[in-house]
Design a protein around this motif. Structure first.
Motif, short mmCIF file in Angstrom:
data_model
loop_
_atom_site.label_atom_id
_atom_site.label_comp_id
_atom_site.label_asym_id
_atom_site.label_seq_id
_atom_site.Cartn_x
_atom_site.Cartn_y
_atom_site.Cartn_z
N SER A 25 19.63 -7.22 -53.25
CA SER A 25 20.33 -6.10 -52.47
C SER A 25 20.80 -4.92 -53.45
CB SER A 25 21.30 -6.72 -51.52
OG SER A 25 20.60 -7.56 -50.57
N TRP A 26 21.74 -5.31 -54.46
CA TRP A 26 22.29 -4.30 -55.34
C TRP A 26 21.73 -4.29 -56.70
CZ3 TRP A 26 25.17 -6.84 -51.74
CH2 TRP A 26 26.28 -6.07 -51.23
N ASN A 27 20.38 -4.93 -56.94
CA ASN A 27 19.48 -4.80 -58.07
C ASN A 27 20.43 -4.69 -59.48
OD1 ASN A 27 17.18 -4.38 -59.60
ND2 ASN A 27 17.38 -2.27 -59.67
N ALA A 28 21.31 -5.82 -59.28
CA ALA A 28 22.35 -6.28 -60.51
C ALA A 28 22.41 -7.79 -60.34
CB ALA A 28 23.44 -5.51 -60.29
N PRO A 29 22.75 -8.15 -61.53
CA PRO A 29 23.30 -9.71 -61.62
C PRO A 29 24.50 -9.85 -60.93
CG PRO A 29 22.59 -8.92 -63.97
CD PRO A 29 22.66 -7.63 -63.13
N THR A 30 24.66 -10.97 -60.29
CA THR A 30 25.91 -11.29 -59.40
C THR A 30 26.97 -11.12 -60.47
OG1 THR A 30 25.50 -13.59 -59.49
CG2 THR A 30 24.80 -12.23 -57.54
N SER A 31 26.99 -11.69 -61.70
CA SER A 31 28.17 -11.59 -62.57
C SER A 31 28.77 -10.22 -62.88
CB SER A 31 27.80 -12.25 -63.97
OG SER A 31 26.72 -11.62 -64.50
N VAL A 32 27.74 -9.18 -62.88
CA VAL A 32 28.29 -7.90 -62.75
C VAL A 32 28.80 -7.48 -61.25
CG1 VAL A 32 27.22 -5.53 -63.17
CG2 VAL A 32 26.51 -7.18 -64.77
N LEU A 33 28.29 -7.82 -60.62
CA LEU A 33 28.61 -7.32 -59.19
C LEU A 33 30.01 -7.88 -58.96
CD1 LEU A 33 25.34 -7.68 -57.21
CD2 LEU A 33 26.39 -5.61 -57.85
N ALA A 34 30.35 -9.10 -59.17
CA ALA A 34 31.58 -9.87 -59.02
C ALA A 34 32.83 -8.93 -59.52
CB ALA A 34 31.71 -11.14 -59.71
N PRO A 57 18.22 -10.19 -60.24
CA PRO A 57 17.23 -9.56 -59.64
C PRO A 57 15.97 -9.57 -60.35
CG PRO A 57 18.57 -7.66 -60.73
CD PRO A 57 19.42 -9.27 -60.91
N VAL A 58 14.71 -9.62 -59.51
CA VAL A 58 13.49 -9.49 -59.94
C VAL A 58 13.21 -8.22 -59.95
CG1 VAL A 58 11.20 -10.54 -60.19
CG2 VAL A 58 13.16 -12.15 -59.73
N THR A 59 12.55 -7.36 -60.89
CA THR A 59 12.13 -6.01 -60.76
C THR A 59 10.70 -6.01 -61.11
OG1 THR A 59 13.09 -5.31 -62.58
CG2 THR A 59 14.69 -5.04 -60.82
N VAL A 60 10.08 -4.75 -60.75
CA VAL A 60 9.06 -4.24 -60.98
C VAL A 60 9.16 -2.87 -61.15
CG1 VAL A 60 6.28 -3.77 -60.36
CG2 VAL A 60 7.50 -6.08 -60.00
N ASN A 61 8.93 -2.10 -62.31
CA ASN A 61 9.16 -0.81 -62.39
C ASN A 61 10.53 -0.47 -62.17
OD1 ASN A 61 6.32 -0.37 -63.28
ND2 ASN A 61 5.65 -0.28 -61.50
N SER A 62 11.51 -1.18 -62.36
CA SER A 62 12.76 -1.02 -61.94
C SER A 62 13.16 -1.25 -60.65
CB SER A 62 13.47 0.32 -62.68
OG SER A 62 13.20 0.38 -64.01
N ALA A 63 12.40 -1.60 -59.70
CA ALA A 63 12.45 -1.62 -58.33
C ALA A 63 12.88 -3.22 -57.96
CB ALA A 63 11.63 -1.19 -57.70
N PRO A 64 13.90 -3.58 -57.36
CA PRO A 64 14.08 -4.95 -57.01
C PRO A 64 13.15 -5.48 -56.08
CG PRO A 64 15.65 -3.80 -55.89
CD PRO A 64 14.87 -2.61 -56.67
N ILE A 65 12.36 -6.56 -56.27
CA ILE A 65 11.48 -7.01 -55.34
C ILE A 65 11.81 -8.51 -54.92
CG2 ILE A 65 9.59 -5.74 -56.08
CD1 ILE A 65 8.61 -8.41 -57.63
#
Length: 92
Positions: A25-34, A57-65
């Motif tokens: 949802s936030w295209n970031a690891p949850t440790s960073v989001l915490a 997050p798993v991304t393709v071309n920087s977009a979270p999928i």
């Protein structure tokens, strides 16, 4: 896909799902989001989210999928390590 290791507690499944959802949802690891909770503590009130280490997050071309969520290891640091290993494997 769901994998459950021997000895994982019953809460691990739901925690892993929420970590994956939060990471994608936030295209970031949850440790960073915490860490963001210090400045925005109400983020944790969004339904379906969990701001604990172990989501990536798993991304393709920087977009979270998609997201990978890991729960049940002895520490959040290990949850995070395993989630990131999953992301690295998918990137191959």
């Amino acid at each position: 896909v769901t994998l459950r290791g021997d000895g994982a507690g019953p809460q691990s499944y739901e925690a892993a799902q929420k970590k994956a959802f939060t990471a994608v949802s936030w295209n970031a690891p949850t440790s960073v989001l915490a860490q963001r909770l210090t400045n925005a503590p109400t983020l944790k009130d969004i339904p379906g989210t969990l701001f604990l280490a172990g989501g990536a997050p798993v991304t393709v071309n920087s977009a979270p999928i998609a997201g990978i969520g890991v729960a049940g290891a002895p520490s959040g640091d290990l949850d995070e390590k395993f989630a990131q290993a999953g992301v690295a494997e998918l990137a191959k």
